[in-house]
Write a protein that holds these residues in place. Structure first.
Motif, PDB file in Angstrom:
ATOM      1  N   THR A  31      37.986  45.792  42.904  1.00 30.88           N
ATOM      2  CA  THR A  31      38.578  46.409  41.703  1.00 30.88           C
ATOM      3  C   THR A  31      38.927  47.876  41.960  1.00 30.88           C
ATOM      4  O   THR A  31      38.731  48.735  41.110  1.00 30.88           O
ATOM      5  CB  THR A  31      37.617  46.289  40.493  1.00 30.88           C
ATOM      6  N   ALA A  52      37.423  36.984  35.352  1.00 30.75           N
ATOM      7  CA  ALA A  52      36.281  37.487  36.122  1.00 30.75           C
ATOM      8  C   ALA A  52      36.756  38.457  37.195  1.00 30.75           C
ATOM      9  O   ALA A  52      37.906  38.392  37.651  1.00 30.75           O
ATOM     10  CB  ALA A  52      35.532  36.311  36.773  1.00 30.75           C
ATOM     11  N   ALA A  53      35.828  39.343  37.598  1.00 28.95           N
ATOM     12  CA  ALA A  53      36.139  40.297  38.668  1.00 28.95           C
ATOM     13  C   ALA A  53      34.879  40.518  39.497  1.00 28.95           C
ATOM     14  O   ALA A  53      33.763  40.402  38.986  1.00 28.95           O
ATOM     15  CB  ALA A  53      36.621  41.623  38.088  1.00 28.95           C
ATOM     16  N   ASP A  55      33.131  43.169  42.558  1.00 33.39           N
ATOM     17  CA  ASP A  55      33.160  44.388  43.371  1.00 33.39           C
ATOM     18  C   ASP A  55      31.706  44.819  43.550  1.00 33.39           C
ATOM     19  O   ASP A  55      30.932  44.763  42.585  1.00 33.39           O
ATOM     20  CB  ASP A  55      33.967  45.493  42.673  1.00 33.39           C
ATOM     21  N   ARG A  61      33.572  48.184  39.006  1.00 37.39           N
ATOM     22  CA  ARG A  61      33.899  46.897  38.348  1.00 37.39           C
ATOM     23  C   ARG A  61      33.688  46.977  36.838  1.00 37.39           C
ATOM     24  O   ARG A  61      34.417  46.353  36.076  1.00 37.39           O
ATOM     25  CB  ARG A  61      33.116  45.749  38.980  1.00 37.39           C
ATOM     26  N   ASP A  62      32.686  47.767  36.386  1.00 37.50           N
ATOM     27  CA  ASP A  62      32.456  47.867  34.943  1.00 37.50           C
ATOM     28  C   ASP A  62      33.629  48.574  34.257  1.00 37.50           C
ATOM     29  O   ASP A  62      34.089  48.151  33.191  1.00 37.50           O
ATOM     30  CB  ASP A  62      31.151  48.616  34.652  1.00 37.50           C
ATOM     31  N   ALA A  65      36.525  46.163  34.209  1.00 35.29           N
ATOM     32  CA  ALA A  65      36.348  45.082  33.227  1.00 35.29           C
ATOM     33  C   ALA A  65      36.592  45.611  31.808  1.00 35.29           C
ATOM     34  O   ALA A  65      37.218  44.933  30.985  1.00 35.29           O
ATOM     35  CB  ALA A  65      34.947  44.498  33.349  1.00 35.29           C
ATOM     36  N   THR A  73      31.594  39.949  35.343  1.00 36.48           N
ATOM     37  CA  THR A  73      31.747  40.629  36.628  1.00 36.48           C
ATOM     38  C   THR A  73      30.607  40.224  37.564  1.00 36.48           C
ATOM     39  O   THR A  73      29.528  39.824  37.114  1.00 36.48           O
ATOM     40  CB  THR A  73      31.740  42.166  36.462  1.00 36.48           C
ATOM     41  N   TYR A  74      30.871  40.348  38.852  1.00 37.04           N
ATOM     42  CA  TYR A  74      29.930  39.910  39.892  1.00 37.04           C
ATOM     43  C   TYR A  74      29.957  40.908  41.043  1.00 37.04           C
ATOM     44  O   TYR A  74      30.889  41.696  41.184  1.00 37.04           O
ATOM     45  CB  TYR A  74      30.337  38.527  40.413  1.00 37.04           C
ATOM     46  N   LEU A  80      30.721  35.183  42.329  1.00 36.79           N
ATOM     47  CA  LEU A  80      31.742  34.884  41.307  1.00 36.79           C
ATOM     48  C   LEU A  80      32.037  33.385  41.247  1.00 36.79           C
ATOM     49  O   LEU A  80      32.063  32.774  40.164  1.00 36.79           O
ATOM     50  CB  LEU A  80      33.013  35.685  41.618  1.00 36.79           C
TER      51      LEU A  80
END
Ligand SMILES: NC(=O)c1ccc[n+]([C@@H]2O[C@H](COP(=O)([O-])OP(=O)(O)OC[C@H]3O[C@@H](n4cnc5c(N)ncnc54)[C@H](O)[C@@H]3O)[C@@H](O)[C@H]2O)c1
Length: 400
Positions: A31, A52-53, A55, A61-62, A65, A73-74, A80
């Motif tokens: 991301t 979904a994303a 990083d 990533r937050d 998102a 997120t993962y 993921l």
């Protein structure tokens, strides 16, 4: 059959397991900077749902998102795919339908294979992978899974390039003879090359040739078709990197055209310039990171009095409806194909040509001789990766 025409489609229809009447479930992996262009383009497509994303950097990533309304997120792709199984569209559906790889280039191969094996189509940022052997492996995984592997070379898109490509392909402009392909960009040591994966063979796979110039080489190949022979040198003139910061090459295309290619990250006045002189015209595009109709110029060869050729330009006029190049038209065309099960559009297929050109330039610089298509044939060790043939010409001490 040439490398370029190797099909990415497989025996399983690309749409298998996907329903045409529901949005495709999409995940973004990585991301960072370019992932924003993907999210913005996907937001325009009601048939794509960014669910979904992944990083490893929580803050990145937050924030991503939150900005694009991504539900889950993962840390990475493996997590993921495992987590999204619970949200799959049905018992036969993959965890997500499409995975976009916006990660550093050294990760693309393994992540593409993992996503394809899980049943997702893959949309991968340039450069597709770090070697032709890796590309063979990814396309084999796509064939085996019955899924598509689309590459992002967005310089191929836009109404102007489609028009010019058609004029060249139809012979309207005569025979291509000679050209110029310049990627003269400026990248600083203290920020661009401070990113740990950049400037290193293992993680970036090459220098500005692979990371930046591949955009212009890809457009050049899109316009002129297959290359035949490359004669090149690579230099490290200023930046503190493992790879080259500058390269020069002469490329002969299968149609006979000869093109001079210069790629560098040292040019304060930056430009991306591709020019092809044919028997009937000069075609030019000059821009930096994206082009529209105003970036293109077609100049008819003069007649014997020096006036522009009278019978040429009407058919050559650039279309009035002008969509610039970019991720939006590229992803729109890719998603249309994924939804209908049609083959990938030319703007996102054929990842071999520009990766072969880059490989040939590095190989020629390293071997100190011209490199032909035959040198890169299946079985050649040159397919395994780029060679470090960089000439380090930095002065021993900086001038006072
Ligand atoms: N098409 C274009 O115009 C264009 C422009 C810029 C970059 N790119 C390409 O996009 C890719 C990413 O470049 P960028 O500039 O966005 O880089 P970046 O460094 O800004 O972003 C990469 C992201 O990947 C994340 N990441 C690292 N390891 C990961 C892993 N194992 N799983 C998931 N995420 C991981 C990083 O934390 C980072 O957030 C590169 O291949 C680059 O060449 C394309």
């Amino acid at each position: 059959m040439s490398q370029d025409s190797q099909p990415t489609s497989t025996s399983t229809p690309p749409g298998a397991g996907l329903a045409a009447d529901r949005p495709l479930r999409v995940a973004i992996v990585g991301t960072g900077a370019i992932a924003h262009a993907h999210a913005k383009a996907l937001a325009l497509d009601p048939g794509a749902d960014l669910v979904a994303a992944a990083d490893p950097v929580p803050a990145a990533r937050d924030a991503y998102a939150a900005e694009y309304g991504v539900a889950r997120t993962y840390d990475d792709l493996t997590a993921l795919l495992a987590g999204e199984r619970a949200h799959a569209a049905g018992p036969d559906a993959p965890p997500v339908d499409v995975v976009h790889l916006c990660t550093p280039p050294g990760l693309h191969r393994d992540q593409a294979v993992e996503a394809l094996r899980a049943g997702a189509h893959v949309v991968c940022e340039k450069p597709p992978v770090l070697s032709l052997a890796d590309l063979d492996a990814v396309l084999e995984a796509a064939r085996a899974a019955g899924r598509e592997y689309a590459v992002v070379f967005q310089q191929r898109t836009g109404t102007a390039v489609a028009h010019v490509q058609r004029l060249l392909a139809d012979g309207e402009l005569g025979r291509p003879l000679v050209g110029i392909c310049h990627t003269l960009w400026y990248r600083r040591q203290e920020d661009y090359y401070a990113v740990p994966w950049r400037g290193r063979w293992a993680t970036e796979g090459g220098g500005p040739l692979l990371g930046l110039g591949i955009h212009q080489l890809d457009l050049l190949g899109f316009l002129l078709g297959d290359w035949a022979e490359v004669d090149a040198r690579a230099f490290r003139l200023d930046r503190d990197v493992e790879t080259e910061d500058t390269s020069v090459a002469t490329v002969r295309f299968a149609n006979g055209a000869v093109v001079s290619v210069v790629t560098t990250s040292l040019s304060p006045r930056q430009t991306s310039y591709v020019r092809v002189d044919t028997t009937r015209a000069t075609v030019e595009v000059e821009h930096l990171y994206g082009h529209d109709a105003s970036s293109w110029r077609l100049t008819a060869a003069p007649d014997r009095t020096g006036a522009p050729h009278p019978d040429a330009p009407a058919a050559w006029a650039l279309p009035e409806a002008d969509e610039p190049s970019g991720h939006v038209p590229l992803l729109r065309a890719v998603y249309e194909a994924l939804r209908t099960g049609a083959p990938l559009p030319p703007v996102a297929a054929e990842p071999y040509r520009s990766l072969e050109l880059v490989t040939a330039i590095y190989a020629s610089a390293a071997l100190g001789r011209p490199v032909t298509k035959a040198d890169l044939a299946p079985g050649s060790s040159l397919r395994d990766g780029f060679l470090d043939g960089v000439e380090d010409l930095r002065p021993a001490a900086a001038p006072a």
